[in-house]
Enzyme design. Structure first.
Site, PDB file in Angstrom:
ATOM      1  N   ASP A   1       0.829  -1.207   0.000  1.00 19.68           N
ATOM      2  CA  ASP A   1       0.000   0.000   0.000  1.00 19.68           C
ATOM      3  C   ASP A   1       0.864   1.258   0.000  1.00 19.68           C
ATOM      4  OD1 ASP A   1      -2.432  -1.245   0.043  1.00 19.68           O
ATOM      5  OD2 ASP A   1      -2.879  -0.828   2.162  1.00 19.68           O
TER       6      ASP A   1
ATOM      7  N   LYS B   1       5.789  -1.140   7.672  1.00 21.36           N
ATOM      8  CA  LYS B   1       5.987   0.065   6.879  1.00 21.36           C
ATOM      9  C   LYS B   1       7.459   0.228   6.496  1.00 21.36           C
ATOM     10  CE  LYS B   1       5.947   2.654  11.177  1.00 21.36           C
ATOM     11  NZ  LYS B   1       5.216   3.617  12.010  1.00 21.36           N
TER      12      LYS B   1
ATOM     13  N   ARG C   1      -4.533   9.311  10.306  1.00 20.00           N
ATOM     14  CA  ARG C   1      -5.262   8.043  10.235  1.00 20.00           C
ATOM     15  C   ARG C   1      -6.725   8.288  10.596  1.00 20.00           C
ATOM     16  NH1 ARG C   1      -3.487   2.614  11.591  1.00 20.00           N
ATOM     17  NH2 ARG C   1      -5.178   1.214  11.002  1.00 20.00           N
TER      18      ARG C   1
ATOM     19  N   PHE D   1      -7.894   2.211   2.827  1.00 17.98           N
ATOM     20  CA  PHE D   1      -7.091   1.011   2.550  1.00 17.98           C
ATOM     21  C   PHE D   1      -7.621  -0.248   3.220  1.00 17.98           C
ATOM     22  CE2 PHE D   1      -4.690   3.623   5.720  1.00 17.98           C
ATOM     23  CZ  PHE D   1      -4.905   2.839   6.840  1.00 17.98           C
TER      24      PHE D   1
ATOM     25  N   LYS E   1       1.911   4.582   1.516  1.00 17.31           N
ATOM     26  CA  LYS E   1       1.775   5.176   2.852  1.00 17.31           C
ATOM     27  C   LYS E   1       1.688   6.687   2.710  1.00 17.31           C
ATOM     28  CE  LYS E   1       3.551   5.052   7.545  1.00 17.31           C
ATOM     29  NZ  LYS E   1       3.079   6.411   7.857  1.00 17.31           N
TER      30      LYS E   1
END
Length: 503
Positions: A208, A372, A215, A294, A210
């Site tokens: 994905d 991440k 958030r 997401f 970032k």
DNA sequence: TTCCGACAGTGGGGTCGCAAT
DNA sequence: ATTGCGACCCCACTATCGGAA
């Protein structure tokens, strides 16, 4: 229950390094709580108040009344006192708050005063937080830890499920995902490279984009929409465009996970500071904040939490139009993942998150399913001053002030501080080294030093600053190593750092 | 016996809202 | 109007315990 009993448990927890012993001590105290005080006791044992905001901080508690000789406060009385303080607002509230603090603390013994101050400032530091309290709850109530954790995830807090834990596993299992009630977010661990992240996750992965924004978790039930942050704060009123977008989706009940971020007219992301400003303001207008999703946790009566990510993504793709999803590839090939990450960085975004396509949604397990990867920049800077550490760093010179070279004056410009990345060995070394370099002018906390020690710093990037004279500050600076092979007159210049702003 | 996942601690910069000045 | 505090947004990293391998 007397506050003194709880404070004694906290002291016992702090006195041992064994997690088992900490858990056992907390469990014993939990078992002695009356049903009416269970939530307060659970919260206090984790080192937090039940009130989200009290208006009190370290400054409000700088001067306290004389302590009581004998304990008399109950935990319920303490909770009531903080509830009253939370309700204070408007002109004169500061004085009323000060009076309330005086009343409460006058009734507390010295130990209780210390604990109360810690719980207000978030510095109880007993070596146990929410996770260990969950373990203690499971132990005290005789239920599986996994049941407690899952219920807490779905209810949004441990405190909310404490009573159910004592009622048994069946009661915990009744806690489900409720549209409109935010769940604890799933977090990511990190890895230095995409290849390592792919290897760690294993198998087929989703990669994905970032985004460097806020958030958000969005719940919709008919026309009712709730937008919550990572800490489950309700920010619905601040993101009207996101609310409209989610209302427009072809479903009635859903729970989405994503990121809110400001995007410029050129399609490139705006700096984090702009998104933060826009989402922090209640009334103001500013740059448009867009939502990019997401994950999908619920859709029209069907919980997707326990489904593998692959299925959740399939449902997400069918529901949310492509422009409002984060860009993503799915692959088993580390090279393909790395190539995608390179394109993501090219487009101005922060990095990627590599996710196992087989993993269900699981909050609080940083490290399992999501990893991440962000690029790291480095700078060579000089140390201008050091601060004495606190807690376990007490007695060590810890937080270092960093400066870049100013070629025009021959001096140095401060850019920020860091205490990160230091091993205990480095702390020992730097305490000695900076004591040698110290010059006059310490205030007992900050120790200025001769600008002679060069340090290599890793950072995520730079941001505009009104605090520092160069107009820039470092973002997430941490020490990589001290350099004795490089003299101070060769460190990076303020111009080099300022140029990173545009990048 | 060694390894590694999970957890707590130690704080960083920026922004806003609010009360006091 | 300005200032200072509190709250909360983003977050990295190390040490340690204790179960897994």
């Amino acid at each position: 229950m007397l506050l003194a009993d709880l404070v004694a448990t906290s002291a016992a927890v702090a006195a041992t390094r064994s997690r088992k012993a900490k858990t056992a001590a907390i469990a014993e105290r939990l078992a002695q709580a009356d049903p009416a005080e269970l939530e307060v006791v659970t919260s206090y044992l984790a080192g937090s108040l039940r009130q989200r905001r009290t208006g009190l901080g370290w400054r409000s508690l700088a001067t306290l009344p004389a302590a009581a000789a004998e304990p008399s406060l109950t935990v319920l009385e303490v909770d009531a006192a903080f509830r009253r303080m939370q309700a204070l607002s408007g002109p004169g509230s500061a004085a009323a708050r000060t009076a309330a603090v005086g009343e409460l603390f006058r009734r507390a013994t010295p130990d209780e005063q210390g604990w109360l101050r810690g719980v207000v400032t978030g510095e109880v530091r007993q070596g146990a937080l929410d996770s260990l309290v969950q373990e203690a709850l499971a132990l005290a109530a005789g239920v599986p830890l996994a049941d407690v954790r899952r219920a807490a995830m779905l209810a949004g807090s441990t405190v909310a499920v404490a009573a159910r834990a004592f009622a048994g596993s069946d009661a915990l299992a009744e806690v489900g995902l409720e549209v409109g009630r935010p769940v604890l977010p799933m977090l990511a661990s990190s890895a230095p490279t995409v290849a390592e992240a792919v290897a760690k996750v294993g198998g087929r992965v989703a990669v994905d984009t970032k985004l460097d924004g806020i958030r958000i978790q969005v719940h919709r039930d008919g026309d009712e929409v709730v937008v919550a942050t990572r800490t489950l704060d309700d920010i619905t009123g601040r993101l009207p465009q996101v609310v409209d977008l989610v209302r427009s989706l072809p479903a009635e009940r859903l729970v989405l996970d994503g990121e809110a971020i400001s995007i410029g007219d050129d399609g490139r992301p705006r700096p984090f500071q702009e998104t933060a400003s826009r989402t922090a303001t209640r009334t103001g207008v500013g740059t448009h904040v867009s939502a990019y999703f997401f994950d999908l946790l619920h859709l029209d009566g069907r919980d997707l939490l326990d489904q593998p990510l692959a299925e959740r993504l399939a449902a997400l793709d069918a529901l949310v139009p492509e422009p409002h999803r984060v860009a993503r590839v799915m692959t088993e090939d580390a090279d393909e993942a790395a190539a995608f990450a390179a394109r993501v960085l090219e487009s101005g975004h922060e990095g990627v998150v590599v996710k196992s396509l087989a993993a269900p949604w699981e909050a609080g397990r940083r490290g399992a399913g999501w990893i991440k990867v962000k690029p790291v920049h480095t700078l060579d800077l000089v140390v201008l001053a050091v601060e004495w550490g606190s807690g376990r760093r007490r007695g060590w010179l810890s937080n270092i002030h960093l400066g870049a070279r100013d070629p025009e004056t021959g001096g140095f410009v401060m850019l920020g501080k860091t205490f990160k990345g230091m091993t205990d060995e480095m702390l020992r070394w730097q305490t000695e080294r900076f004591t040698e370099l110290a010059v006059d002018g310490t205030d007992g906390w900050v120790v200025p030093v001769r600008p002679e020690q060069v340090v290599e710093i890793a950072l995520d990037g730079v941001q505009r600053s009104t605090t520092y004279p160069g107009g820039v500050a470092l973002r997430f600076a941490r020490v990589l190593r001290y350099r004795d092979d490089k003299p101070p007159h060769e460190v990076d210049t303020i111009g080099t750092v300022q140029a990173m702003l545009g990048g």
